[in-house]
Motif scaffolding. Sequence first.
Motif, short mmCIF file in Angstrom:
data_model
loop_
_atom_site.label_atom_id
_atom_site.label_comp_id
_atom_site.label_asym_id
_atom_site.label_seq_id
_atom_site.Cartn_x
_atom_site.Cartn_y
_atom_site.Cartn_z
N ARG A 68 -2.06 -0.47 5.44
CA ARG A 68 -3.19 0.32 4.94
C ARG A 68 -4.52 -0.27 5.37
O ARG A 68 -4.69 -1.49 5.37
CB ARG A 68 -3.14 0.38 3.42
CG ARG A 68 -4.20 1.30 2.81
CD ARG A 68 -4.17 1.25 1.30
NE ARG A 68 -4.68 0.00 0.78
CZ ARG A 68 -5.97 -0.24 0.51
NH1 ARG A 68 -6.89 0.66 0.73
NH2 ARG A 68 -6.33 -1.40 0.02
N GLY A 94 -1.01 13.11 5.98
CA GLY A 94 -2.04 13.38 4.99
C GLY A 94 -2.81 12.16 4.51
O GLY A 94 -3.57 12.25 3.55
N ASP A 95 -2.64 11.00 5.15
CA ASP A 95 -3.35 9.80 4.71
C ASP A 95 -3.79 9.02 5.95
O ASP A 95 -3.03 8.26 6.53
CB ASP A 95 -2.44 8.93 3.84
CG ASP A 95 -3.17 7.75 3.22
OD1 ASP A 95 -4.27 7.39 3.69
OD2 ASP A 95 -2.64 7.18 2.26
N GLY A 96 -5.03 9.18 6.34
CA GLY A 96 -5.55 8.53 7.54
C GLY A 96 -5.74 7.03 7.41
O GLY A 96 -6.03 6.36 8.39
N GLU A 97 -5.59 6.50 6.21
CA GLU A 97 -5.76 5.06 5.99
C GLU A 97 -4.44 4.30 5.99
O GLU A 97 -4.44 3.08 5.92
CB GLU A 97 -6.47 4.82 4.65
CG GLU A 97 -7.82 5.50 4.54
CD GLU A 97 -8.81 4.99 5.59
OE1 GLU A 97 -8.97 3.78 5.70
OE2 GLU A 97 -9.41 5.83 6.29
N LEU A 98 -3.32 5.00 6.05
CA LEU A 98 -2.01 4.37 5.93
C LEU A 98 -1.16 4.67 7.16
O LEU A 98 -1.04 5.81 7.58
CB LEU A 98 -1.29 4.89 4.68
CG LEU A 98 0.10 4.33 4.38
CD1 LEU A 98 0.03 2.85 4.05
CD2 LEU A 98 0.74 5.10 3.23
N ASP A 150 -2.40 -4.76 3.54
CA ASP A 150 -3.76 -4.33 3.82
C ASP A 150 -4.30 -5.10 5.03
O ASP A 150 -3.98 -6.28 5.21
CB ASP A 150 -4.68 -4.60 2.63
CG ASP A 150 -4.35 -3.74 1.43
OD1 ASP A 150 -3.66 -2.72 1.61
OD2 ASP A 150 -4.78 -4.09 0.32
N ALA A 178 0.67 7.96 8.28
CA ALA A 178 1.34 8.65 7.17
C ALA A 178 0.80 10.07 7.09
O ALA A 178 -0.41 10.27 7.23
CB ALA A 178 1.10 7.91 5.86
#
Length: 139
Positions: free
Chosen positions: A55, A36-40, A12, A34
């Motif tokens: 992340r 479909g995952d804007g935080e990863l 993180d 990643a």
Amino acid sequence: MTVLKTSVLVLDCAEPEPLARFYAELLDATSGPAPGDGELFLVTGSAGVVVLGIRRDPAHVPAAWPPPEDAQQTHLRILVAADSLDEAEREAVALGARPVAAQEDGTRLDNRTTLRRYTDPAGHAFVLAAVREAPLVQP
């Protein structure tokens, strides 16, 4: 029937994209968001294998170093051929890694011939650890 699974260590930090680039360059890999995952963000090695995730956590607080007494903190161990340890250290520092001084009480004293301690640009602990044999098998 067993469901196919895999695992990946995820770090993180407040800004995942630059940290993913740091590890991609250090590990001679690639990085990107990643699906479909804007935080990863994922760090991907040879053959498309994900080796690390980064992340976004805006409230991330880096671990303390040296760690408080009796604390066990996670760290990333990067295996390096013994004759390449100095070169790997130069690369890591040039990319933004910060060397961590060993404690002098003997309990955590680094043997700089086999192990070097650092923090990445976001403050996560990692070590470069020398191994006798090449750490990776090339396809």
